[in-house]
Design a protein around this motif. Structure first.
Motif, short mmCIF file in Angstrom:
data_model
loop_
_atom_site.label_atom_id
_atom_site.label_comp_id
_atom_site.label_asym_id
_atom_site.label_seq_id
_atom_site.Cartn_x
_atom_site.Cartn_y
_atom_site.Cartn_z
N PRO A 386 65.91 38.13 -3.30
CA PRO A 386 66.05 37.34 -4.58
C PRO A 386 67.60 37.23 -4.68
O PRO A 386 68.26 38.22 -4.56
CB PRO A 386 65.35 37.67 -5.79
N GLN A 430 65.95 44.97 -3.73
CA GLN A 430 67.11 44.17 -4.22
C GLN A 430 68.46 45.19 -4.15
O GLN A 430 68.19 46.28 -4.62
CB GLN A 430 67.19 43.19 -5.40
N THR A 505 68.88 45.56 -17.03
CA THR A 505 68.51 44.65 -16.28
C THR A 505 68.91 45.00 -14.68
O THR A 505 69.65 45.76 -14.46
CB THR A 505 68.81 43.27 -16.62
P1 XMP Z 1 67.07 40.65 -14.14
O1 XMP Z 1 68.76 40.57 -14.17
O2 XMP Z 1 66.59 39.81 -15.30
O3 XMP Z 1 66.64 40.09 -13.05
O4 XMP Z 1 66.40 42.27 -14.35
C1 XMP Z 1 65.31 40.23 -12.36
C2 XMP Z 1 65.38 39.10 -10.99
O5 XMP Z 1 65.65 37.84 -11.47
C3 XMP Z 1 67.20 37.39 -10.60
N1 XMP Z 1 67.77 36.93 -11.52
C4 XMP Z 1 67.92 35.45 -11.49
N2 XMP Z 1 67.49 34.50 -10.88
N3 XMP Z 1 68.97 32.69 -11.86
C5 XMP Z 1 67.99 33.15 -10.81
O6 XMP Z 1 67.45 32.25 -9.85
C6 XMP Z 1 69.28 33.60 -12.83
O7 XMP Z 1 70.04 33.17 -13.69
C7 XMP Z 1 69.09 35.09 -12.53
N4 XMP Z 1 69.28 36.22 -13.30
C8 XMP Z 1 68.63 37.21 -12.61
C9 XMP Z 1 67.58 38.84 -10.53
O8 XMP Z 1 68.52 38.75 -9.08
C10 XMP Z 1 66.27 39.74 -10.01
O9 XMP Z 1 66.01 39.54 -8.79
#
Ligand code: XMP
Length: 509
Positions: A386, A430, A505
């Protein structure tokens, strides 16, 4: 095509049930329990699976369904709550147990039942329930028991109604896959016609028919879904397809070039790349708040995209890589069933198309990947990790500048290169580098330096809702650190992030 209906009563594994059915080469679709029975009758389903759901069938607000569904002559399999619901609909008795069964439990099965044919009498299954069937309805026979559950499975073979208290769809149920297979092939008599090669052939024919000699426009992000949609439409109509790829200059090192090269050399289409790093950086100048950065990047992305589209005189159809989970109506909640379309793009009022094309809207992610591989998309794109929409914008803390983007791209490329060479990347969900906008003192030769810090982040996770930091071997981390400090200008220190989610996160912003 043969179809199985997964009737969703709001349980947590419902998409998994449909995926497991499809793993057995039978198409399954999910509909909420609020779907009228007339619609179900029209669809000619080979079988119906009732999913799990909230606690007790006797609760006023627990989801129910007309018991007519059991009289249609279509085979039914009830799972967990769905199992109790069948007992309730046919006037058996459901009771609340003093002992909840949760986790892996040994079950004893009657292997004379078609459902358990060729399955060992005793095996582990995954249970998660407090209520249980204390008395099966008339006409039903108990075909499974555990120490605490006198009716862990029951059947009415004449009416082809089966029910299991456990969850065959989760891998903890040792023979769950075989049980579902028995239901599909021995009870529902499916032949197994859900095959990806056929899907491609059928979809290409349908696309040709629908598109005719019109044009198609698709926004390509370089992600898996839009890439596979592009490849599929290209196979159907070649140069009638125009892909617009907005490169905001916040992608990983060489990623924009890789996307361009892939789609211009391997596929027949018009490819328009809009390079607009300067534009984005000017909009982001001085902005440090993470949410504001996200908003600006998102808004500008669509501004650039739609302005490009407006320039096309002959627009034709608009295509998107929407996939099945984006379109499922959930069986959670009551009256207000919510449709989630987070992948769908909102169209401006002044741009008109002949219609919408979503060739992947029936596929789960793993099926999209299988189609992508069959269409010849390179593995590194099909199996891409992702990557957030705002790209490196959320991995550079504080203000984003061209220099910082370059530093982060270089450091991230070293990290990826070492992980690929060691083969360790397949262990991770990731991983990436972050530029925390911190300068620290270092020493190079006889000189004091004051340069950037790079943080490395790597996680393992099933679903990204929670994640563990990955225990990458020290020697591998050492190689990455050495190379980054030696090869990437303006970096003098590397740290490794050892925070799990929660409380952290995955991304830093
Ligand atoms: P977090 O940081 O919320 O990320 O733990 C969980 C997953 O989501 C992705 N991620 C995003 N994907 N727009 C996206 O399309 C965003 O603003 C965004 N923020 C986080 C992150 O890479 C991880 O896979």
């Amino acid at each position: 095509m043969e179809k199985i209906l997964v009737l969703d009563f709001g349980g947590q594994y419902n998409q998994l049930i449909a995926r497991r059915v499809r793993d057995n080469n039978v198409y399954a679709e999910i509909l909420p329990y609020t779907t009228p029975i007339e619609k179900i009758k029209e669809n000619n389903y080979k079988g119906i699976i009732f999913t799990g759901g909230p606690n007790s069938v006797y609760d006023d607000n627990s989801p129910h369904y007309s018991s007519e569904i059991l009289n249609l002559g279509i085979p039914v399999l009830g799972i967990c709550y769905g199992c109790q619901l069948i007992a309730f609909m046919r006037e058996g008795k459901v009771s609340s147990s003093p002992v909840s069964e949760y986790g892996k439990i040994e079950v004893t099965l009657n292997t004379d039942s078609l459902l358990f044919k060729d399955i060992p009498e005793k095996s582990a299954v995954w249970m998660s329930h407090t209520d249980y069937i204390s008395q099966p309805p008339q006409g039903f026979k108990i075909i499974g028991t555990t120490d605490n559950c006198p009716c862990a499975a029951m059947e009415n073979p004449e009416e082809k109604i089966y029910a299991v208290q456990f969850h065959p769809e989760v891998t903890h149920s040792r023979f769950g896959k075989e049980i579902l297979r028995n239901f599909l092939y021995l009870v529902c008599r499916c032949s197994g016609d859900w095959i990806m090669d056929d899907f491609i052939e059928r979809t290409v024919a349908e696309l040709r028919e629908k598109i005719g000699d019109k044009k198609v426009i698709l926004g390509l992000s370089g992600g898996v879904d839009s890439s596979v949609a592009a490849a599929l439409i290209s196979r159907a109509v070649g140069k009638q397809l125009t892909c617009v790829f907005v490169d905001q200059g916040l992608m990983r090192k060489d990623e924009g070039d890789f996307v361009e090269k892939t789609f211009t050399s391997l596929f027949d289409m018009n490819f328009v790349r809009v390079n607009c790093q300067e534009h984005f950086l000017s909009k982001l100048k001085g902005v440090t708040d993470p949410e504001e950065k996200r908003k600006i990047i998102g808004t500008e992305f669509f501004n650039v995209f739609w302005n490009e589209i407006r320039r096309e005189n002959d627009k034709g159809f608009f295509a998107q890589g929407t996939i099945y989970p984006d379109c499922i109506e959930s069986g959670k909640g009551d009256a207000d069933v919510i449709k989630t379309h987070h992948n769908k793009v909102k169209m401006p009022d002044d741009v008109e198309f002949e219609g919408l094309i979503e060739p992947l809207c029936d596929l789960f992610k793993d099926e999209v990947r299988a189609v992508g591989e069959k269409l010849g998309i390179p593995r590194e794109l099909v199996w891409r990790q992702p990557f957030p929409g705002p790209g490196l914008g959320v991995r550079i803390i504080g203000e984003i500048t061209a220099e910082k983007v370059k530093i982060l791209q270089e450091a991230d490329a070293v990290f990826r290169d070492e992980m690929a060479k060691s083969g360790y990347e397949s262990e991770l969900s990731q991983f990436f580098a972050v530029l925390p906008n911190v300068k620290t003192v270092g020493v190079m030769g006889d000189h004091r330096t004051y340069e950037h810090l790079i943080a490395l982040r790597a996680v393992t996770t099933d679903n990204f809702m929670t994640a563990d930091w990955a225990q990458i071997p020290y020697d591998l981390l050492a190689r990455v650190s050495n190379r980054i400090t030696n090869e990437v200008e303006h970096v003098s220190r590397v740290v490794y992030d050892i925070t799990s989610k929660p409380p952290g996160t995955v991304e830093w912003e």
